[in-house]
Design a protein around this motif. Structure first.
Motif, PDB file in Angstrom:
ATOM      1  N   LYS A  96     -14.465  -3.248  34.041  1.00  0.00           N
ATOM      2  CA  LYS A  96     -14.653  -2.220  35.075  1.00  0.00           C
ATOM      3  C   LYS A  96     -13.331  -1.558  35.432  1.00  0.00           C
ATOM      4  O   LYS A  96     -13.287  -0.372  35.761  1.00  0.00           O
ATOM      5  CB  LYS A  96     -15.280  -2.853  36.313  1.00  0.00           C
ATOM      6  N   ARG A  97     -12.275  -2.354  35.388  1.00  0.00           N
ATOM      7  CA  ARG A  97     -10.957  -1.819  35.714  1.00  0.00           C
ATOM      8  C   ARG A  97     -10.001  -2.122  34.560  1.00  0.00           C
ATOM      9  O   ARG A  97      -9.916  -3.264  34.117  1.00  0.00           O
ATOM     10  CB  ARG A  97     -10.430  -2.441  37.002  1.00  0.00           C
ATOM     11  N   LYS A  98      -9.318  -1.109  34.091  1.00  0.00           N
ATOM     12  CA  LYS A  98      -8.391  -1.293  32.988  1.00  0.00           C
ATOM     13  C   LYS A  98      -7.221  -2.155  33.436  1.00  0.00           C
ATOM     14  O   LYS A  98      -6.582  -1.861  34.459  1.00  0.00           O
ATOM     15  CB  LYS A  98      -7.871   0.054  32.485  1.00  0.00           C
ATOM     16  N   PRO A  99      -6.912  -3.241  32.716  1.00  0.00           N
ATOM     17  CA  PRO A  99      -5.795  -4.099  33.116  1.00  0.00           C
ATOM     18  C   PRO A  99      -4.467  -3.368  32.985  1.00  0.00           C
ATOM     19  O   PRO A  99      -4.312  -2.467  32.156  1.00  0.00           O
ATOM     20  CB  PRO A  99      -5.882  -5.272  32.132  1.00  0.00           C
ATOM     21  N   ASN A 100      -3.511  -3.760  33.814  1.00  0.00           N
ATOM     22  CA  ASN A 100      -2.200  -3.121  33.752  1.00  0.00           C
ATOM     23  C   ASN A 100      -1.454  -3.570  32.502  1.00  0.00           C
ATOM     24  O   ASN A 100      -1.908  -4.447  31.759  1.00  0.00           O
ATOM     25  CB  ASN A 100      -1.386  -3.412  35.016  1.00  0.00           C
TER      26      ASN A 100
END
Length: 234
Positions: free
Chosen positions: A163-167
């Motif tokens: 859901k959220r692109k990792p840093n």
């Protein structure tokens, strides 16, 4: 335990155990519902495989001793006897493995103490050192072979999209973890390949200095044949 070699302290513990005596004490422990004289044997020092089976046996022994109802005791006795058989088999299996290693050691020895690199790149390598001789009367010959492999780091598009692109830091951490797991696979395959080559009578003079591990065409990763340097390409 080493990857392919039983450490010396574990060999000493295995050598100190008589399998007939061990079986007798296992049966006695089952009958008396206590460990008894079995604790005198250095089973816990025979490596993780035997130690794990000993732990299961001790746990089964406790559960059987604490069981009260006839039906429950019948169940725990069955489990206990199976755990006893597993422990006996583990000891015998490790002693057979030790005998095989000692026989192999007359003609070859492979150093399995390989330290992973601090940082991994896409191109992975494992250097396996060994000594070998054709007969027990010959002098030892030292040698080594370096296995190299280029990891396929293309994204797996079949995996669910987060859901959220990792840093960037998390992506690099994941990348290093993936490369380390592949390196471990390469290292194990390299060690077993060299051991199997010698065990099957292979000539140490014919081992190449380097070998490019092959990629599985289907999984695009390593498989059981990737490090078999003596196989002719299809």
């Amino acid at each position: 335990m080493g990857e392919i070699n039983i450490p010396r302290d574990q060999q000493d513990a295995l050598a100190a155990i008589d399998t007939i005596e061990a079986d007798r004490l296992i049966d006695q422990a089952i009958r008396e519902e206590r460990l008894g004289d079995l604790h005198r044997l250095p089973l816990a020092n025979c490596g993780p495989y035997v130690a794990r089976k000993l732990h299961y046996f001790e746990r089964a022994l406790t559960k059987h001793r604490e069981a009260k109802a006839p039906r429950k005791r019948a169940e725990t006795e069955h489990t206990l006897r199976r755990a006893g058989s597993d422990l006996s088999f583990a000891v015998e299996a490790m002693k057979r493995r030790m005998d095989t290693e000692q026989k192999d050691g007359q003609l070859f020895y492979i150093d399995d103490q390989i330290v992973p690199p601090y940082h991994f790149d896409r191109r992975l390598s494992v250097r396996v050192s060994y000594r070998w001789r054709r007969t027990v009367d010959d002098e030892w010959t030292l040698g080594s072979i370096t296995f190299v492999y280029d990891e396929d780091l293309r994204p797996d598009y079949t995996a669910p999209v987060p859901k959220r692109k990792p840093n960037a830091a998390k992506q690099e951490q994941d990348r290093q973890t993936e490369l380390y797991e592949t390196w471990q696979h390469l290292m194990r395959g390299a060690l077993y390949s060299v051991r199997d080559y010698f065990r099957e009578g292979g000539d140490g003079d014919k081992i190449p200095q380097t070998f490019e591990a092959t990629m599985d065409a289907h999984t695009r990763g390593l498989n059981n044949y990737s490090t078999q340097f003596w196989r002719q390409p299809a």
